[in-house]
Design an enzyme around this catalytic site. Structure first.
Site, PDB file in Angstrom:
ATOM      1  N   LYS A 111       0.837  -1.203   0.000  1.00  0.00           N
ATOM      2  CA  LYS A 111       0.000   0.000   0.000  1.00  0.00           C
ATOM      3  C   LYS A 111       0.870   1.250   0.000  1.00  0.00           C
ATOM      4  O   LYS A 111       0.600   2.213  -0.712  1.00  0.00           O
ATOM      5  CB  LYS A 111      -0.927  -0.007   1.227  1.00  0.00           C
ATOM      6  CG  LYS A 111      -2.060  -1.024   1.093  1.00  0.00           C
ATOM      7  CD  LYS A 111      -2.817  -1.287   2.389  1.00  0.00           C
ATOM      8  CE  LYS A 111      -3.791  -2.446   2.193  1.00  0.00           C
ATOM      9  NZ  LYS A 111      -4.496  -2.876   3.401  1.00  0.00           N
ATOM     10  N   GLN A 169      -4.914  -1.699   9.592  1.00  0.00           N
ATOM     11  CA  GLN A 169      -4.787  -3.017   8.955  1.00  0.00           C
ATOM     12  C   GLN A 169      -5.418  -4.098   9.842  1.00  0.00           C
ATOM     13  O   GLN A 169      -5.154  -4.179  11.035  1.00  0.00           O
ATOM     14  CB  GLN A 169      -3.293  -3.322   8.705  1.00  0.00           C
ATOM     15  CG  GLN A 169      -3.016  -4.590   7.932  1.00  0.00           C
ATOM     16  CD  GLN A 169      -3.521  -4.555   6.490  1.00  0.00           C
ATOM     17  OE1 GLN A 169      -3.573  -3.518   5.860  1.00  0.00           O
ATOM     18  NE2 GLN A 169      -3.906  -5.696   5.967  1.00  0.00           N
ATOM     19  N   ASP A 215     -11.184   2.709   3.649  1.00  0.00           N
ATOM     20  CA  ASP A 215     -11.417   1.259   3.523  1.00  0.00           C
ATOM     21  C   ASP A 215     -12.900   0.969   3.240  1.00  0.00           C
ATOM     22  O   ASP A 215     -13.241  -0.117   2.791  1.00  0.00           O
ATOM     23  CB  ASP A 215     -11.072   0.571   4.857  1.00  0.00           C
ATOM     24  CG  ASP A 215      -9.791  -0.238   4.800  1.00  0.00           C
ATOM     25  OD1 ASP A 215      -9.424  -0.685   3.699  1.00  0.00           O
ATOM     26  OD2 ASP A 215      -9.179  -0.424   5.863  1.00  0.00           O
TER      27      ASP A 215
END
Ligand code: GUN
Length: 283
Positions: free
Chosen positions: A53, A97, A120
């Site tokens: 990422k 995460q 997200d």
């Protein structure tokens, strides 16, 4: 029949070139899109995802910063961190995460992220907005899957989409997105009876279970579009999907490979959401 591959890698590359231009324009207006990533603990797969990422952010000119926290970080400490990032002007997207260590509630942490920074697309507000068709941040893997299907001009309206898997991150939301596109959607999961009879009816079959090569040709209607979301390492250390690639290739009309399929699109849609968040702030 021999399936045409839908390369997420190529589509991701094209989208990233466009985004690089967009970030250049934003920078001319004094805004650099910023993504904050929080990683708790040392899980090797998570470390590798996070690295991917960050590398992708760099590629398109997004500022990224990583908070690496020890595995014994308390929920309170993590919530403090999220609150600070909610308030940080230069940060447009926050990503924690997953999975988190067992002593931290994922729900509490996701709830704490400002929906306007939830790139997200996991916050219940964003999920709710998606369900009623309002503007929201779409979860990255489902968003990437829809983009891949559209990139080949594959019709969705009126088609029967069957999804194997019902996770909050992939299965459930991808069904909702395709329902918004007027598909007829069926979910299969671990308690489904006669699964093959159902998947054999799919015009578009999406497999997101995380079980190495679980789906063979006997699950697939000839000419179906097959989207393989799985990323599994087999006993030889090779990356394989949830679908038996060689078998699916013989019966499907379109097929996504692993690696180089859905994976690169997930990261690309995260970048997209971060740039979008910066643009919304500009407005
Ligand atoms: N873990 C596995 N996939 C994801 C993802 O898309 N976002 C976050 N935050 N964690 C993940």
């Amino acid at each position: 029949m021999f399936a045409e591959l839908i390369s997420g890698k190529e589509l991701a590359q094209r989208k990233r070139i466009e985004m690089k231009e967009e970030t250049k324009l934003l920078k001319q207006d004094g805004i650099t899109p910023g993504l904050a990533v929080i990683l708790v603990g040392e899980d090797p797969a998570s470390q590798s995802y996070v690295k991917g990422k960050q590398r992708a952010c760099e590629e398109v000119g997004i500022h990224s910063e990583l908070d690496k926290l020890p595995v014994d970080t308390t929920e309170e400490e993590l919530l403090h961190k999220v609150t600070a990032l909610n308030e940080a002007e230069h940060i447009h997207g926050i990503l924690v995460q997953l999975p988190l260590p067992d002593h931290i509630s994922e729900k509490a942490v996701i709830d704490a992220i400002l929906p306007e920074k939830d790139v997200d697309g996991f916050h219940p507000i964003n999920i709710g907005r998606m369900m009623v068709g309002q503007e929201s941040f779409l979860p990255c893997t489902p968003f990437g899957i829809v983009e891949m299907i559209k990139s080949k001009r594959i019709p969705i309206e009126g088609k029967h989409v069957v999804i194997i898997g019902r996770s909050n991150i992939v299965g459930k939301p991808v069904g909702q997105l395709l329902l918004n596109e007027h598909a007829t959607v069926t979910y299969c999961h671990s308690r489904t009876k006669n699964m093959k009879e159902i998947t054999k009816q799919a015009d578009i079959l999406i497999v997101a279970v995380g079980r190495e090569e679980m789906v063979g040709e006997e699950f697939i209607k000839p000419g179906a579009v097959v989207i393989d979301v799985g990323v599994n390492r087999n006993s030889e250390g090779k990356l394989v999907g949830d679908v038996k690639f060689d078998e699916a290739k013989k019966v499907a009309s379109y097929l996504t490979p692993v690696p180089g399929g859905v994976g690169p699109m997930t990261i690309t849609m995260l970048l997209h959401n971060t740039v979008e968040s910066a643009k919304r702030r500009e407005k």
